[in-house]
Design an enzyme around this catalytic site. Structure first.
Site, PDB file in Angstrom:
ATOM      1  N   ARG A  47       0.680  -1.181   0.007  1.00 47.46           N
ATOM      2  CA  ARG A  47      -0.093  -0.015   0.041  1.00 47.46           C
ATOM      3  C   ARG A  47       0.944   1.397   0.028  1.00 47.46           C
ATOM      4  O   ARG A  47       1.817   1.251   0.899  1.00 47.46           O
ATOM      5  CB  ARG A  47      -0.771   0.008   1.463  1.00 47.46           C
ATOM      6  CG  ARG A  47      -2.066   0.141   1.204  1.00 47.46           C
ATOM      7  CD  ARG A  47      -3.022   0.032   2.489  1.00 47.46           C
ATOM      8  NE  ARG A  47      -2.540   0.611   3.558  1.00 47.46           N
ATOM      9  CZ  ARG A  47      -2.924   1.140   4.753  1.00 47.46           C
ATOM     10  NH1 ARG A  47      -4.488   0.946   4.570  1.00 47.46           N
ATOM     11  NH2 ARG A  47      -2.631   1.860   5.639  1.00 47.46           N
ATOM     12  N   THR A  83      -1.124   7.557  -0.367  1.00 47.61           N
ATOM     13  CA  THR A  83      -2.530   7.390  -1.246  1.00 47.61           C
ATOM     14  C   THR A  83      -3.336   6.246  -0.725  1.00 47.61           C
ATOM     15  O   THR A  83      -4.354   6.040  -1.059  1.00 47.61           O
ATOM     16  CB  THR A  83      -2.273   7.559  -2.633  1.00 47.61           C
ATOM     17  OG1 THR A  83      -1.430   6.237  -3.052  1.00 47.61           O
ATOM     18  CG2 THR A  83      -1.401   8.439  -3.018  1.00 47.61           C
ATOM     19  N   ASP A 143       0.592  -2.265  12.051  1.00 53.39           N
ATOM     20  CA  ASP A 143       1.060  -3.102  10.777  1.00 53.39           C
ATOM     21  C   ASP A 143       1.303  -4.346  11.050  1.00 53.39           C
ATOM     22  O   ASP A 143       2.498  -4.900  11.512  1.00 53.39           O
ATOM     23  CB  ASP A 143       2.501  -2.296  10.567  1.00 53.39           C
ATOM     24  CG  ASP A 143       2.883  -2.479   9.126  1.00 53.39           C
ATOM     25  OD1 ASP A 143       2.949  -1.485   8.253  1.00 53.39           O
ATOM     26  OD2 ASP A 143       3.081  -3.637   8.886  1.00 53.39           O
ATOM     27  N   ASP A 151       4.946  -5.762   9.461  1.00 55.82           N
ATOM     28  CA  ASP A 151       6.243  -5.281  10.475  1.00 55.82           C
ATOM     29  C   ASP A 151       5.933  -6.457  11.912  1.00 55.82           C
ATOM     30  O   ASP A 151       7.043  -6.776  12.380  1.00 55.82           O
ATOM     31  CB  ASP A 151       5.995  -4.028  10.933  1.00 55.82           C
ATOM     32  CG  ASP A 151       6.266  -3.055   9.689  1.00 55.82           C
ATOM     33  OD1 ASP A 151       7.027  -3.542   8.812  1.00 55.82           O
ATOM     34  OD2 ASP A 151       6.236  -1.764   9.791  1.00 55.82           O
TER      35      ASP A 151
HETATM   36  C1  PRP Z   1      -1.260  -4.344   4.788  1.00 64.11           C
HETATM   37  C2  PRP Z   1      -2.084  -5.646   4.839  1.00 64.11           C
HETATM   38  C3  PRP Z   1      -2.988  -5.631   3.569  1.00 64.11           C
HETATM   39  C4  PRP Z   1      -3.022  -4.114   3.408  1.00 64.11           C
HETATM   40  C5  PRP Z   1      -4.389  -3.672   3.945  1.00 64.11           C
HETATM   41  O1  PRP Z   1      -0.263  -4.572   3.704  1.00 64.11           O
HETATM   42  O2  PRP Z   1      -1.377  -6.751   4.977  1.00 64.11           O
HETATM   43  O3  PRP Z   1      -2.359  -6.124   2.518  1.00 64.11           O
HETATM   44  O4  PRP Z   1      -2.052  -3.479   4.266  1.00 64.11           O
HETATM   45  O5  PRP Z   1      -4.876  -2.527   3.689  1.00 64.11           O
HETATM   46  P1  PRP Z   1      -5.659  -2.020   2.727  1.00 64.11           P
HETATM   47  O6  PRP Z   1      -7.166  -2.738   2.786  1.00 64.11           O
HETATM   48  O7  PRP Z   1      -5.898  -0.382   2.850  1.00 64.11           O
HETATM   49  O8  PRP Z   1      -5.271  -2.319   1.329  1.00 64.11           O
HETATM   50  P2  PRP Z   1       1.083  -3.410   3.421  1.00 64.11           P
HETATM   51  O9  PRP Z   1       0.735  -2.887   2.568  1.00 64.11           O
HETATM   52  O10 PRP Z   1       1.422  -2.744   4.935  1.00 64.11           O
HETATM   53  O11 PRP Z   1       2.165  -4.432   2.803  1.00 64.11           O
HETATM   54  P3  PRP Z   1       3.125  -5.459   3.665  1.00 64.11           P
HETATM   55  O12 PRP Z   1       2.105  -6.744   4.043  1.00 64.11           O
HETATM   56  O13 PRP Z   1       4.180  -5.737   2.776  1.00 64.11           O
HETATM   57  O14 PRP Z   1       3.718  -4.833   4.922  1.00 64.11           O
HETATM   58  N1  URA Z   2      -2.320  -2.502   7.177  1.00 66.95           N
HETATM   59  C1  URA Z   2      -1.956  -3.027   8.155  1.00 66.95           C
HETATM   60  O1  URA Z   2      -1.057  -3.920   8.402  1.00 66.95           O
HETATM   61  N2  URA Z   2      -2.628  -2.366   9.352  1.00 66.95           N
HETATM   62  C2  URA Z   2      -3.688  -1.987   9.347  1.00 66.95           C
HETATM   63  O2  URA Z   2      -4.251  -1.439  10.406  1.00 66.95           O
HETATM   64  C3  URA Z   2      -4.153  -1.188   8.088  1.00 66.95           C
HETATM   65  C4  URA Z   2      -3.468  -1.665   6.907  1.00 66.95           C
END
Ligand code: PRP
Ligand code: URA
Length: 209
Positions: free
Chosen positions: A104, A108, A200, A203
């Site tokens: 994400r 944005t 997160d 993380d």
């Molecule tokens: C997080 C989570 C989802 C997304 C959800 O991933 O694991 O994939 O955010 O958010 P949304 O519904 O607003 O799209 P992230 O983008 O942090 O990536 P990562 O798993 O690689 O850390």
């Molecule tokens: N992605 C995450 O990992 N946590 C949130 O709360 C939203 C998006």
């Protein structure tokens, strides 16, 4: 409108509390996500069709039920969805696994796709898209769209924690995709994080940041 199922089994809710807890360390976080994924796999496979086959027990001939050839696929959204794969495979070990890489944009919240690799017979399978978090719904919608563009038609979505905004976005964009979650939280904050959520997910799963 697709179906929303909140998996409210006490074991799931108990473990989810410790997944949320900011004092839960990376090792325990991973183990808890794994365990909850197994429990939710039980719920999401509840409506798999059965067929009857003969079985010889030590006592007599009988009729038994087996899952009738419905082929499954698990599609984690990278990164955090990866942490749910092994837990699901414990219950559905013959499922194939595809991967969709999305992150994400932090400003944005628009998902950016960087990797797609699906089983060759994905279009014949019931695909379960998995990701711990359904926040704005952008990532889940993008993953489902990617699958549909490749001809996949049977899709379910499984997340641990959802915001109402995310559920609404998926149900509006994909009314054919049933959604399974362990908790429906209050809202999103200004940074697009689920409140109260768990922070997160990527993380916390991998110890980054
Ligand atoms: C997080 C989570 C989802 C997304 C959800 O991933 O694991 O994939 O955010 O958010 P949304 O519904 O607003 O799209 P992230 O983008 O942090 O990536 P990562 O798993 O690689 O850390
Ligand atoms: N992605 C995450 O990992 N946590 C949130 O709360 C939203 C998006």
């Amino acid at each position: 409108m697709s179906k929303l199922t909140i998996c409210d089994h006490p074991l799931i809710q108990h473990k989810l509390t410790f997944i949320r807890d900011k004092n839960t360390n990376t090792k325990d976080f991973r183990e808890l996500v794994d365990e909850v994924s197994t429990l939710m796999a039980y719920e999401i496979t509840r409506d798999l069709p059965l067929e009857t086959i003969p079985v010889s027990t030590p006592v007599t001939e009988a009729q038994g039920k087996v899952i009738s050839g419905r082929m499954l696929g698990i599609v984690p959204i990278l990164r955090a969805g990866l942490g749910m794969v092994e837990g699901m495979l414990k219950l559905i070990p013959s499922a194939k696994v595809g991967h969709i890489g999305l992150f994400r944009d932090p400003e944005t919240f628009v998902p950016v796709e960087y990797y797609v690799n699906l089983p060759t017979d994905a279009t014949e399978r019931l695909l379960i898209v998995i990701d711990p978090m359904l926040a704005t719904g952008g990532s889940a919608n993008a993953a489902i769209e990617t699958l549909k563009q490749r001809g996949c038609t049977q899709i379910k979505l499984m997340c641990l924690i959802a915001a109402p905004e995310g559920v609404k976005a998926v149900q509006e964009a994909h009314p054919d995709v049933d959604v399974y979650i362990a908790a429906l939280d209050e809202c999103l904050n200004d940074h697009g994080y689920i409140v109260p959520g768990l922070g997160d997910a990527g993380d916390r799963m991998y110890g980054t940041k």
